[in-house]
Design an enzyme around this catalytic site. Structure first.
Site, PDB file in Angstrom:
ATOM      1  N   ILE A 198       0.845  -1.205   0.000  1.00  0.00           N
ATOM      2  CA  ILE A 198       0.000   0.000   0.000  1.00  0.00           C
ATOM      3  C   ILE A 198       0.881   1.256   0.000  1.00  0.00           C
ATOM      4  CG2 ILE A 198      -1.819   1.261   1.225  1.00  0.00           C
ATOM      5  CD1 ILE A 198      -2.613  -1.471   2.507  1.00  0.00           C
TER       6      ILE A 198
ATOM      7  N   LEU B 118       2.658   3.739   7.667  1.00  0.00           N
ATOM      8  CA  LEU B 118       2.166   2.438   7.192  1.00  0.00           C
ATOM      9  C   LEU B 118       3.100   1.285   7.556  1.00  0.00           C
ATOM     10  CD1 LEU B 118       1.639   4.649   4.590  1.00  0.00           C
ATOM     11  CD2 LEU B 118       0.211   2.728   3.918  1.00  0.00           C
TER      12      LEU B 118
ATOM     13  N   ASP C 281      -9.200  -2.972   9.535  1.00  0.00           N
ATOM     14  CA  ASP C 281     -10.508  -3.318  10.118  1.00  0.00           C
ATOM     15  C   ASP C 281     -10.394  -4.509  11.074  1.00  0.00           C
ATOM     16  OD1 ASP C 281     -10.010  -5.315   8.232  1.00  0.00           O
ATOM     17  OD2 ASP C 281     -11.956  -5.158   7.236  1.00  0.00           O
ATOM     18  N   GLU C 282      -9.231  -5.213  11.027  1.00  0.00           N
ATOM     19  CA  GLU C 282      -9.114  -6.434  11.835  1.00  0.00           C
ATOM     20  C   GLU C 282      -9.096  -6.139  13.336  1.00  0.00           C
ATOM     21  OE1 GLU C 282      -6.470  -9.438  10.301  1.00  0.00           O
ATOM     22  OE2 GLU C 282      -6.576  -8.591   8.289  1.00  0.00           O
TER      23      GLU C 282
ATOM     24  N   TYR D 101      -1.469 -10.250  15.047  1.00  0.00           N
ATOM     25  CA  TYR D 101      -1.374  -9.097  14.129  1.00  0.00           C
ATOM     26  C   TYR D 101      -2.385  -8.024  14.522  1.00  0.00           C
ATOM     27  CZ  TYR D 101      -2.480  -6.259   9.992  1.00  0.00           C
ATOM     28  OH  TYR D 101      -2.749  -5.204   9.154  1.00  0.00           O
ATOM     29  N   SER D 102      -3.673  -8.411  14.629  1.00  0.00           N
ATOM     30  CA  SER D 102      -4.685  -7.385  14.893  1.00  0.00           C
ATOM     31  C   SER D 102      -4.528  -6.810  16.299  1.00  0.00           C
ATOM     32  CB  SER D 102      -6.100  -7.917  14.652  1.00  0.00           C
ATOM     33  OG  SER D 102      -6.334  -9.106  15.357  1.00  0.00           O
TER      34      SER D 102
ATOM     35  N   ASN E  19     -14.244 -16.454   0.780  1.00  0.00           N
ATOM     36  CA  ASN E  19     -12.944 -16.784   0.177  1.00  0.00           C
ATOM     37  C   ASN E  19     -13.090 -17.707  -1.028  1.00  0.00           C
ATOM     38  OD1 ASN E  19     -11.536 -15.216   1.951  1.00  0.00           O
ATOM     39  ND2 ASN E  19     -10.905 -16.896   3.286  1.00  0.00           N
TER      40      ASN E  19
ATOM     41  N   ASP F 292      -7.916 -25.175   8.942  1.00  0.00           N
ATOM     42  CA  ASP F 292      -8.225 -23.756   9.109  1.00  0.00           C
ATOM     43  C   ASP F 292      -7.139 -23.034   9.917  1.00  0.00           C
ATOM     44  OD1 ASP F 292      -9.671 -21.486   8.730  1.00  0.00           O
ATOM     45  OD2 ASP F 292     -11.440 -22.126   9.857  1.00  0.00           O
TER      46      ASP F 292
ATOM     47  N   GLY G  88      -7.805 -19.413  15.214  1.00  0.00           N
ATOM     48  CA  GLY G  88      -8.495 -18.158  15.575  1.00  0.00           C
ATOM     49  C   GLY G  88      -8.998 -17.382  14.368  1.00  0.00           C
TER      50      GLY G  88
HETATM   51  N1  LIG Z   1      -2.771  -5.091   3.084  1.00  0.00           N
HETATM   52  C1  LIG Z   1      -3.982  -4.844   3.538  1.00  0.00           C
HETATM   53  O1  LIG Z   1      -4.968  -5.416   3.060  1.00  0.00           O
HETATM   54  C2  LIG Z   1      -4.191  -3.823   4.637  1.00  0.00           C
HETATM   55  C3  LIG Z   1      -5.496  -3.440   4.955  1.00  0.00           C
HETATM   56  C4  LIG Z   1      -5.687  -2.462   5.943  1.00  0.00           C
HETATM   57  C5  LIG Z   1      -4.603  -1.879   6.572  1.00  0.00           C
HETATM   58  N2  LIG Z   1      -3.346  -2.279   6.265  1.00  0.00           N
HETATM   59  C6  LIG Z   1      -2.211  -1.624   6.943  1.00  0.00           C
HETATM   60  O2  LIG Z   1      -1.535  -0.851   5.956  1.00  0.00           O
HETATM   61  C7  LIG Z   1      -0.136  -0.819   6.221  1.00  0.00           C
HETATM   62  C8  LIG Z   1       0.636  -1.297   5.014  1.00  0.00           C
HETATM   63  O3  LIG Z   1       0.215  -2.629   4.688  1.00  0.00           O
HETATM   64  P1  LIG Z   1       0.862  -3.411   3.452  1.00  0.00           P
HETATM   65  O4  LIG Z   1      -0.063  -4.500   3.105  1.00  0.00           O
HETATM   66  O5  LIG Z   1       1.296  -2.436   2.440  1.00  0.00           O
HETATM   67  O6  LIG Z   1       2.141  -4.039   4.190  1.00  0.00           O
HETATM   68  P2  LIG Z   1       3.463  -4.650   3.557  1.00  0.00           P
HETATM   69  O7  LIG Z   1       3.803  -5.804   4.448  1.00  0.00           O
HETATM   70  O8  LIG Z   1       3.320  -4.872   2.099  1.00  0.00           O
HETATM   71  O9  LIG Z   1       4.547  -3.485   3.739  1.00  0.00           O
HETATM   72  C9  LIG Z   1       5.068  -3.137   4.980  1.00  0.00           C
HETATM   73  C10 LIG Z   1       6.286  -2.247   4.739  1.00  0.00           C
HETATM   74  O10 LIG Z   1       6.790  -1.854   6.023  1.00  0.00           O
HETATM   75  C11 LIG Z   1       8.207  -2.004   6.014  1.00  0.00           C
HETATM   76  N3  LIG Z   1       8.641  -2.274   7.391  1.00  0.00           N
HETATM   77  C12 LIG Z   1       8.398  -3.383   8.143  1.00  0.00           C
HETATM   78  N4  LIG Z   1       8.986  -3.267   9.345  1.00  0.00           N
HETATM   79  C13 LIG Z   1       9.610  -2.053   9.360  1.00  0.00           C
HETATM   80  C14 LIG Z   1      10.377  -1.361  10.326  1.00  0.00           C
HETATM   81  N5  LIG Z   1      10.643  -1.903  11.521  1.00  0.00           N
HETATM   82  N6  LIG Z   1      10.839  -0.132  10.021  1.00  0.00           N
HETATM   83  C15 LIG Z   1      10.582   0.444   8.806  1.00  0.00           C
HETATM   84  N7  LIG Z   1       9.873  -0.186   7.840  1.00  0.00           N
HETATM   85  C16 LIG Z   1       9.394  -1.416   8.125  1.00  0.00           C
HETATM   86  C17 LIG Z   1       8.468  -3.195   5.102  1.00  0.00           C
HETATM   87  O11 LIG Z   1       9.800  -3.196   4.613  1.00  0.00           O
HETATM   88  C18 LIG Z   1       7.430  -2.967   4.009  1.00  0.00           C
HETATM   89  O12 LIG Z   1       7.935  -2.132   2.999  1.00  0.00           O
HETATM   90  C19 LIG Z   1       0.068  -1.689   7.468  1.00  0.00           C
HETATM   91  O13 LIG Z   1       0.151  -0.834   8.589  1.00  0.00           O
HETATM   92  C20 LIG Z   1      -1.179  -2.550   7.533  1.00  0.00           C
HETATM   93  O14 LIG Z   1      -1.476  -2.896   8.863  1.00  0.00           O
HETATM   94  C21 LIG Z   1      -3.106  -3.248   5.301  1.00  0.00           C
END
Ligand SMILES: NC(=O)c1ccc[n+]([C@@H]2O[C@H](COP(=O)([O-])OP(=O)(O)OC[C@H]3O[C@@H](n4cnc5c(N)ncnc54)[C@H](O)[C@@H]3O)[C@@H](O)[C@H]2O)c1
Length: 353
Positions: free
Chosen positions: A13, A82, A134-135, A159-160, A258, A289, A292
């Site tokens: 993202i 993020l 949302d988790e 995680y959540s 799913n 599964d 949790g």
């Molecule tokens: N993917 C989804 O569906 C989703 C949905 C809702 C919210 N989110 C949230 O959005 C954010 C991004 O999600 P994503 O799917 O892009 O994640 P991702 O796992 O693709 O990317 C995470 C990034 O964070 C970096 N990172 C990890 N640990 C780090 C640290 N200690 N210091 C600096 N950088 C670090 C990683 O190198 C990576 O580039 C997260 O906070 C996640 O909780 C994700």
């Protein structure tokens, strides 16, 4: 010039958000702070890496001194946070790294922002935007209601739980120190550049290579899916127009079991590969599964729609077609990631991970 620190910008993202902000706001300097863990990949940002308003800094969000130095050096005005450990299955195996990155990492960023900004006298034109999921709200009944901004937190996975904890710290910094914050909680994202451990890119890659498609339980769990570029647009909108101190839910009212989603993926991928309809159905493999496993997530994003006028730009069918096409046309990217070659490349160019 505004200096905006985006953390986790080399991830899925984050890379879409960095691209959007770098292209849309030439007057902003976008500083991408990322540790380049296994989930970070600068190849996601090839098209913007040479733009004059983009800077990459390799740093760990947990390293308070390092983060503080970045605030000082780049005169950060706004943060969009993020960076996180983001894969539920990994959190079940190693909860500590989730507590470290997601909780301690968020806390160190908050502390660095508070120190840098409060030291300047006031928080005018400063903002800490925290991207969450949302988790944190837990699980919904089948056919029940939706998660709203008022839904009580009830996380089930490590995680959540770590994301919920980070959200609480962000609110605590607002309530205790007056730090200007915003939070958004989004549903499952899909689209280009997603690390192929997550369902959609993993399954597209497995269909291409005729590998099994492991489905948890009976495949009846429901997730609410949003196209990643729509998430990035929503973050941009909330960052600029949302109310300080508020939370916004982001989702497209797009729930899929799913197993139904997997059947759509098979159908679209087989068609685009020129295979007979149903050719890859045999790859579906039911597995034990997930521990949790939350049954259903569904986001009510009425507030975001009514207050800020946001709606998703793409219908799901269109988004999935676009996504499958992207992975098929970018198999070099997929191979670079699935072979692990990208890890070696970044070790060589950016030091140890
Ligand atoms: N993917 C989804 O569906 C989703 C949905 C809702 C919210 N989110 C949230 O959005 C954010 C991004 O999600 P994503 O799917 O892009 O994640 P991702 O796992 O693709 O990317 C995470 C990034 O964070 C970096 N990172 C990890 N640990 C780090 C640290 N200690 N210091 C600096 N950088 C670090 C990683 O190198 C990576 O580039 C997260 O906070 C996640 O909780 C994700």
């Amino acid at each position: 010039m505004k200096n905006i620190l985006i953390t986790g910008g080399a991830g899925f993202i984050g890379s879409h958000l960095v691209r959007l902000m770098v292209n849309k706001y030439p007057d902003y300097r976008i500083i991408n702070l990322d540790l380049l863990t296994y989930a970070g990949n600068l190849a996601n940002l090839k098209d913007v890496e040479n733009k004059p308003n983009y800077v990459f800094v390799k740093e760990d969000v947990c390293n308070l001194e390092g983060v503080q130095a970045i605030f000082d050096e780049y005169k950060i005005d706004g943060v969009i946070h993020l960076a996180a450990e983001s894969h539920v299955d990994r959190s079940i195996k190693d909860p500590f790294s989730f507590a470290r990155t997601n909780v301690i990492g968020t806390l160190s960023l908050l502390q660095a922002a508070k120190t840098a900004w409060a030291g300047g006298g006031d928080y005018t034109d400063k903002l800490f935007y925290h991207v969450s999921t949302d988790e944190v709200y837990g699980s919904l009944e089948l056919g029940g209601g939706f998660f709203t901004e008022q839904t009580k937190y009830a996380p089930h996975s490590p995680y959540s739980a770590s994301k919920a904890s980070s959200d609480h710290f962000v609110r605590a910094f607002h309530d205790t120190y007056g730090l200007p914050v915003k939070i958004s909680n989004c549903s499952n994202n899909y689209g280009s550049y997603q690390f192929p451990e997550k369902l959609i890119p993993l399954f597209i890659n497995n269909i291409i290579h005729n590998k099994p498609l492991p489905v948890y339980g009976k495949g009846e769990n429901i997730r609410d899916w949003l196209f990643v570029e729509d998430h990035a647009q929503a973050i941009d909108l909330i960052f600029h127009k949302g109310k300080v101190g508020d939370t916004y839910n982001i989702g497209g009212f797009n729930e899929w079991r799913n197993i139904d989603l997997i059947k759509v993926l098979i159908k679209v991928t087989d068609r685009l590969l020129g295979r007979k309809e149903g050719a890859s159905d045999k790859l579906i493999t039911y597995v034990t599964d997930r521990a949790g496993h939350d049954m259903r997530y569904a986001i009510d994003s009425t507030k975001l729609h009514e207050e800020l006028g946001w709606s998703p730009s793409l219908q799901f069918e269109e988004g999935i077609e676009k996504t499958v096409k992207w992975y098929l046309e970018n198999q070099e990217w997929l191979d670079f990631v699935t072979s692990g070659a990208y890890m070696e490349y970044y070790e060589e160019h950016y030091g140890n991970r």
